[in-house]
Design an enzyme around this catalytic site. Sequence first.
Site, PDB file in Angstrom:
ATOM      1  CD  GLU A 224      48.853  33.480  43.351  1.00 51.05           C
ATOM      2  OE1 GLU A 224      48.121  33.931  42.434  1.00 51.05           O
ATOM      3  OE2 GLU A 224      49.691  32.589  43.179  1.00 51.05           O
ATOM      4  CB  CYS A 258      41.165  36.977  42.034  1.00 48.67           C
ATOM      5  SG  CYS A 258      41.457  35.197  42.054  1.00 48.67           S
TER       6      CYS A 258
HETATM    7  P1  NAD Z   1      43.147  43.783  50.182  1.00 49.12           P
HETATM    8  O1  NAD Z   1      44.396  43.940  49.390  1.00 49.12           O
HETATM    9  O2  NAD Z   1      42.399  44.985  50.556  1.00 49.12           O
HETATM   10  O3  NAD Z   1      43.430  42.989  51.509  1.00 49.12           O
HETATM   11  C1  NAD Z   1      44.064  41.713  51.501  1.00 49.12           C
HETATM   12  C2  NAD Z   1      44.546  41.387  52.899  1.00 49.12           C
HETATM   13  O4  NAD Z   1      45.650  42.218  53.206  1.00 49.12           O
HETATM   14  C3  NAD Z   1      43.511  41.643  53.962  1.00 49.12           C
HETATM   15  O5  NAD Z   1      43.426  40.508  54.785  1.00 49.12           O
HETATM   16  C4  NAD Z   1      44.020  42.845  54.738  1.00 49.12           C
HETATM   17  O6  NAD Z   1      43.843  42.734  56.114  1.00 49.12           O
HETATM   18  C5  NAD Z   1      45.492  42.798  54.473  1.00 49.12           C
HETATM   19  N1  NAD Z   1      46.097  44.127  54.410  1.00 49.12           N
HETATM   20  C6  NAD Z   1      45.547  45.275  54.013  1.00 49.12           C
HETATM   21  N2  NAD Z   1      46.451  46.277  54.078  1.00 49.12           N
HETATM   22  C7  NAD Z   1      47.588  45.725  54.507  1.00 49.12           C
HETATM   23  C8  NAD Z   1      48.908  46.218  54.751  1.00 49.12           C
HETATM   24  N3  NAD Z   1      49.218  47.491  54.551  1.00 49.12           N
HETATM   25  N4  NAD Z   1      49.839  45.359  55.182  1.00 49.12           N
HETATM   26  C9  NAD Z   1      49.548  44.067  55.354  1.00 49.12           C
HETATM   27  N5  NAD Z   1      48.341  43.526  55.128  1.00 49.12           N
HETATM   28  C10 NAD Z   1      47.373  44.357  54.710  1.00 49.12           C
HETATM   29  O7  NAD Z   1      42.233  42.794  49.294  1.00 49.12           O
HETATM   30  P2  NAD Z   1      40.837  42.175  49.652  1.00 49.12           P
HETATM   31  O8  NAD Z   1      39.752  43.189  49.480  1.00 49.12           O
HETATM   32  O9  NAD Z   1      40.895  41.426  50.913  1.00 49.12           O
HETATM   33  O10 NAD Z   1      40.707  41.090  48.469  1.00 49.12           O
HETATM   34  C11 NAD Z   1      40.285  41.425  47.197  1.00 49.12           C
HETATM   35  C12 NAD Z   1      41.470  41.505  46.258  1.00 49.12           C
HETATM   36  O11 NAD Z   1      42.208  40.289  46.309  1.00 49.12           O
HETATM   37  C13 NAD Z   1      41.005  41.641  44.825  1.00 49.12           C
HETATM   38  O12 NAD Z   1      41.874  42.511  44.150  1.00 49.12           O
HETATM   39  C14 NAD Z   1      41.144  40.233  44.280  1.00 49.12           C
HETATM   40  O13 NAD Z   1      41.283  40.163  42.889  1.00 49.12           O
HETATM   41  C15 NAD Z   1      42.370  39.755  45.004  1.00 49.12           C
HETATM   42  N6  NAD Z   1      42.424  38.289  45.070  1.00 49.12           N
HETATM   43  C16 NAD Z   1      43.377  37.634  44.344  1.00 49.12           C
HETATM   44  C17 NAD Z   1      43.412  36.251  44.359  1.00 49.12           C
HETATM   45  C18 NAD Z   1      44.421  35.464  43.565  1.00 49.12           C
HETATM   46  O14 NAD Z   1      44.524  34.272  43.770  1.00 49.12           O
HETATM   47  N7  NAD Z   1      45.174  36.082  42.680  1.00 49.12           N
HETATM   48  C19 NAD Z   1      42.492  35.553  45.109  1.00 49.12           C
HETATM   49  C20 NAD Z   1      41.551  36.261  45.850  1.00 49.12           C
HETATM   50  C21 NAD Z   1      41.521  37.641  45.824  1.00 49.12           C
END
Ligand code: NAD
Length: 481
Positions: A224, A258
């Site tokens: 997602e 998002c």
């Molecule tokens: P992010 O991708 O930076 O981080 C997401 C999660 O992944 C965090 O909890 C982080 O700790 C973890 N993470 C980071 N690097 C990792 C790795 N290498 N391996 C495993 N885990 C890792 O995103 P964010 O800043 O937390 O969230 C914002 C993003 O999420 C935006 O792009 C937003 O659009 C998206 N989002 C999508 C939805 C949806 O339902 N499609 C919902 C909410 C947010």
Amino acid sequence: MTTRALPAAPNADQIAAHLQRQRAAFMAEGPVSAALRKDRLRRCVELLKHNSDRICEVISDDFGARHPVSTLMMDVQAPIEALKYAIKHVDQWMRPQRRAGLFPFNLFGARAELRYQPKGVVGIAGTWNGPLFMIFAPLAGVFAAGNRVMAKPSDLSPHTSEWLAEAVPQYFDPLEFSVVTGGLDVAQTFTRQAFDHLVFTGSTGVARQIMRDAADHLVPLTLELGGKSPTIVGRSADLDLTVEKIAMGRVQNGGQICVMPDTVYLPRERVDEFVDKFRALWLTLFPSVSGNPDITSVANDRHLQRLDAKIAEARAAGARIETLGQVDPSATDRRRPLHLVLNPPEQTGIAREEIFGPAMALVAYDDLSEVLDKVNAGERPLALYYFGRDRAEQEHVLGHTLSGGVCVNDVMLHVGLNDVPFGGVGASGMGVYNGPEGFAQFSHLRGVYHAGWWDPRRKLGLLPPYSNKLLKMMQATVRRA
Ligand code: NAD
């Protein structure tokens, strides 16, 4: 007094060992009855309901400031609706389906069915922007499908994560539902586990690494993700209604959602009218910025710096910027006014990357085809919005674009449709949750063949040694196909 399933910041061995214990319990359990699935879903509802005040506190602590109304709407009531919807429909969803049989065996009593079987232990890795929604919305489908779950809330939501790790054992056996807490290193370890399915919510960039890691164990994924959600305002749009609907979406979560309208494409001659109407409405919703409890803060200093840098870059590149409100210079909070960034040059971050915060790009167009070309040249968005009364244009936009979901004459409300799958496409994600399709996603769709009372193969001469007659019959069959 309850105990956590795992210590805070567990190491890789502890996480893997716990996953093995949950999987062993799943295997020992055998079929998961509808009653147990509903009971688990109900316990999730109770957990959210009974702790709603505390949830508002911990989420606000993580954001720096978030109004309880926002938290109750997004992280309590919305997942409760999804969970209740699953409770209501799980009996129907899990019913085996009769499928077309295999000729000629079906003439002798053979039949086929499709069974929805739980996969096992599903991992759910969430984000900070809707820290409980991103765990419990997919969980509705995961539990409805009869699975067990290990959840890893975001490292950027430490208060919510700690609270969840303490609260879940009061409602669940740690072998049914466990919570893993910790920083980025734990998130990386968590997403590398050999889950039976992994739901990851986050950015497209991080998802690439998640997919590489999942390949080691061939873990099936629901991703997602995010991206820029374009909002196309047609010439037939009612501008007052359009402004109101976009503003109603933009008020939420300080723009950190998002499916937030990210870039609004406007007929060139209506841009100024849109800006004037939007400013007038916005300032009635948020007459002040600093200290205003209705505004959700930018989640942390890193995101604030990212946004400030993007706006400064757009300004330096010549974009007109309308700032809807003012920050009190003595304020220490991270509440910010909404910035309307008009026609940001193509090379700027605002134009190229998901904004995810209190800024929105406005781009003027002369002909709708320019907009569709631009949208289709970019990555496939998570959401797309069209405003306009022209039915032919509506259909044209729907037919000539592809996005995870769409709203016509509204924004973001499709996420609340519990009967409609939610998910992205291409760079905005893969897989879905919600509704029967979400249930199916977390189930193994197992084809089952039941033999009939007689097998005609020997009688029909279909077994070796193969005869010339059989060969001719097969050749004739292929010719007729
Ligand atoms: P992010 O991708 O930076 O981080 C997401 C999660 O992944 C965090 O909890 C982080 O700790 C973890 N993470 C980071 N690097 C990792 C790795 N290498 N391996 C495993 N885990 C890792 O995103 P964010 O800043 O937390 O969230 C914002 C993003 O999420 C935006 O792009 C937003 O659009 C998206 N989002 C999508 C939805 C949806 O339902 N499609 C919902 C909410 C947010």
